[in-house]
Design a protein around this motif. Sequence first.
Motif, PDB file in Angstrom:
ATOM      1  N   LEU A 153       0.832  -1.211   0.000  1.00  0.00           N
ATOM      2  CA  LEU A 153       0.000   0.000   0.000  1.00  0.00           C
ATOM      3  C   LEU A 153       0.862   1.255   0.000  1.00  0.00           C
ATOM      4  O   LEU A 153       0.564   2.236  -0.714  1.00  0.00           O
ATOM      5  N   ARG A 154       1.929   1.239   0.751  1.00  0.00           N
ATOM      6  CA  ARG A 154       2.820   2.408   0.820  1.00  0.00           C
ATOM      7  C   ARG A 154       3.543   2.610  -0.510  1.00  0.00           C
ATOM      8  O   ARG A 154       3.662   3.736  -0.980  1.00  0.00           O
ATOM      9  N   ARG A 155       3.990   1.517  -1.121  1.00  0.00           N
ATOM     10  CA  ARG A 155       4.695   1.627  -2.395  1.00  0.00           C
ATOM     11  C   ARG A 155       3.783   2.123  -3.511  1.00  0.00           C
ATOM     12  O   ARG A 155       4.224   2.847  -4.415  1.00  0.00           O
ATOM     13  N   THR A 190     -12.836  -4.358  -7.164  1.00  0.00           N
ATOM     14  CA  THR A 190     -13.779  -3.648  -6.300  1.00  0.00           C
ATOM     15  C   THR A 190     -13.702  -2.130  -6.452  1.00  0.00           C
ATOM     16  O   THR A 190     -14.687  -1.440  -6.220  1.00  0.00           O
ATOM     17  N   GLY A 191     -12.519  -1.633  -6.823  1.00  0.00           N
ATOM     18  CA  GLY A 191     -12.344  -0.196  -6.939  1.00  0.00           C
ATOM     19  C   GLY A 191     -12.357   0.510  -5.596  1.00  0.00           C
ATOM     20  O   GLY A 191     -12.464   1.737  -5.524  1.00  0.00           O
ATOM     21  N   SER A 192     -12.266  -0.261  -4.520  1.00  0.00           N
ATOM     22  CA  SER A 192     -12.269   0.311  -3.170  1.00  0.00           C
ATOM     23  C   SER A 192     -11.356  -0.530  -2.287  1.00  0.00           C
ATOM     24  O   SER A 192     -10.692  -1.443  -2.763  1.00  0.00           O
ATOM     25  N   GLY A 193     -11.365  -0.211  -1.015  1.00  0.00           N
ATOM     26  CA  GLY A 193     -10.512  -0.939  -0.080  1.00  0.00           C
ATOM     27  C   GLY A 193     -11.135  -2.220   0.450  1.00  0.00           C
ATOM     28  O   GLY A 193     -10.539  -2.893   1.290  1.00  0.00           O
ATOM     29  N   SER A 214      -4.190   5.572   2.100  1.00  0.00           N
ATOM     30  CA  SER A 214      -5.557   5.896   2.516  1.00  0.00           C
ATOM     31  C   SER A 214      -6.367   4.635   2.796  1.00  0.00           C
ATOM     32  O   SER A 214      -7.417   4.701   3.449  1.00  0.00           O
ATOM     33  N   LEU A 215      -5.881   3.480   2.304  1.00  0.00           N
ATOM     34  CA  LEU A 215      -6.586   2.209   2.516  1.00  0.00           C
ATOM     35  C   LEU A 215      -6.051   1.453   3.741  1.00  0.00           C
ATOM     36  O   LEU A 215      -6.453   0.316   3.979  1.00  0.00           O
ATOM     37  N   THR A 216      -5.163   2.103   4.494  1.00  0.00           N
ATOM     38  CA  THR A 216      -4.603   1.457   5.679  1.00  0.00           C
ATOM     39  C   THR A 216      -5.692   1.102   6.679  1.00  0.00           C
ATOM     40  O   THR A 216      -5.620   0.059   7.360  1.00  0.00           O
ATOM     41  N   LYS A 217      -6.716   1.950   6.769  1.00  0.00           N
ATOM     42  CA  LYS A 217      -7.823   1.693   7.695  1.00  0.00           C
ATOM     43  C   LYS A 217      -8.482   0.355   7.390  1.00  0.00           C
ATOM     44  O   LYS A 217      -8.769  -0.438   8.284  1.00  0.00           O
ATOM     45  N   GLN A 218      -8.698   0.074   6.096  1.00  0.00           N
ATOM     46  CA  GLN A 218      -9.304  -1.200   5.704  1.00  0.00           C
ATOM     47  C   GLN A 218      -8.396  -2.385   6.049  1.00  0.00           C
ATOM     48  O   GLN A 218      -8.867  -3.457   6.413  1.00  0.00           O
ATOM     49  N   LEU A 219      -7.096  -2.153   5.938  1.00  0.00           N
ATOM     50  CA  LEU A 219      -6.136  -3.201   6.289  1.00  0.00           C
ATOM     51  C   LEU A 219      -6.258  -3.569   7.761  1.00  0.00           C
ATOM     52  O   LEU A 219      -6.298  -4.754   8.117  1.00  0.00           O
ATOM     53  N   TRP A 220      -6.341  -2.549   8.633  1.00  0.00           N
ATOM     54  CA  TRP A 220      -6.433  -2.814  10.072  1.00  0.00           C
ATOM     55  C   TRP A 220      -7.789  -3.385  10.457  1.00  0.00           C
ATOM     56  O   TRP A 220      -7.887  -4.231  11.358  1.00  0.00           O
ATOM     57  N   ILE A 221      -8.852  -2.941   9.771  1.00  0.00           N
ATOM     58  CA  ILE A 221     -10.181  -3.509  10.037  1.00  0.00           C
ATOM     59  C   ILE A 221     -10.201  -4.990   9.661  1.00  0.00           C
ATOM     60  O   ILE A 221     -10.718  -5.837  10.399  1.00  0.00           O
TER      61      ILE A 221
END
Length: 278
Positions: free
Chosen positions: A26-28, A112-115, A33-40
């Motif tokens: 995600l960082r690369r 999906t076009g989203s997180g 901005s999708l980090t939240k989905q990663l933690w969820i």
Amino acid sequence: MGAPLFIVWRESVEALLVIGILYAWLRRENLLSLTKQLWIGTGLGLALAGLLAITFWVASNWFAGAGGEWFFTGMMFVASLLILQMVIWMHRHGRGMKKHLEQEAADSLTKTGSGLGILILAMLAVAREGSETVVFLAGIGVQQQGSSLGLFILGGVLGFVLALLTFWLLQKSSKIISWKWFFLISEFLLLLIGGGLMISAFDKAAAQISAYNLPDWLYSFMDDYLWSSAWLIPDNSTLTGLTGYHAEPSLMQVMVLAIYWILAILFCKIRFKNKTTH
């Protein structure tokens, strides 16, 4: 305490590796901005593993008598086979795990076009590692009945703390200790524990069927010892739990442990040959 500590340590490091790979991707790709989905997704994966742990706990309290003994025997047997399967899988796919995860993350984001895809990917990955941990610990818990629950829990907590430290060291000091050696050593130790679980499962099954009228040769196969090494290393519950060692092993125990290790070596050797021929 030793086996729970090692299991939680090994599986937690692998789970942290998965999350670390996804976070680095995600960082690369400038998708922090999708980090939240990663933690969820990580939290949901842990919740699913926790639900499995509760299910095992309820089942262990619900079963009683002979049915309970067979349930616990099956639990140890499944945990042992799952360890064997996991080690074989890591030998076949471990090198490509990073690339595979990144490809799955990219594909899920495209679809999906989203997180949501990242969330599901993290959830499934963590749930898998967490579920394996639950099954392993359940099998070990049955194997070590009578040991202190406090020490068992302490081993798990220390294992997680050690996993955080190990992951940090592997990330920062790969020249001192590499991922390759981490997996090789930990897989060998996992197989030791898996072999011990398999012998314990067969011992528990033998104790159950011994109540029936069986041929004398079968009793001898299950109970008569082939040799005694008690003069060198006496029976020890910790050593037996970690390796399956018995100071006075029966033919059944020797054959079970030998077959377990032959299968492990055979499948790993096949993987090595396939790698060298391609």
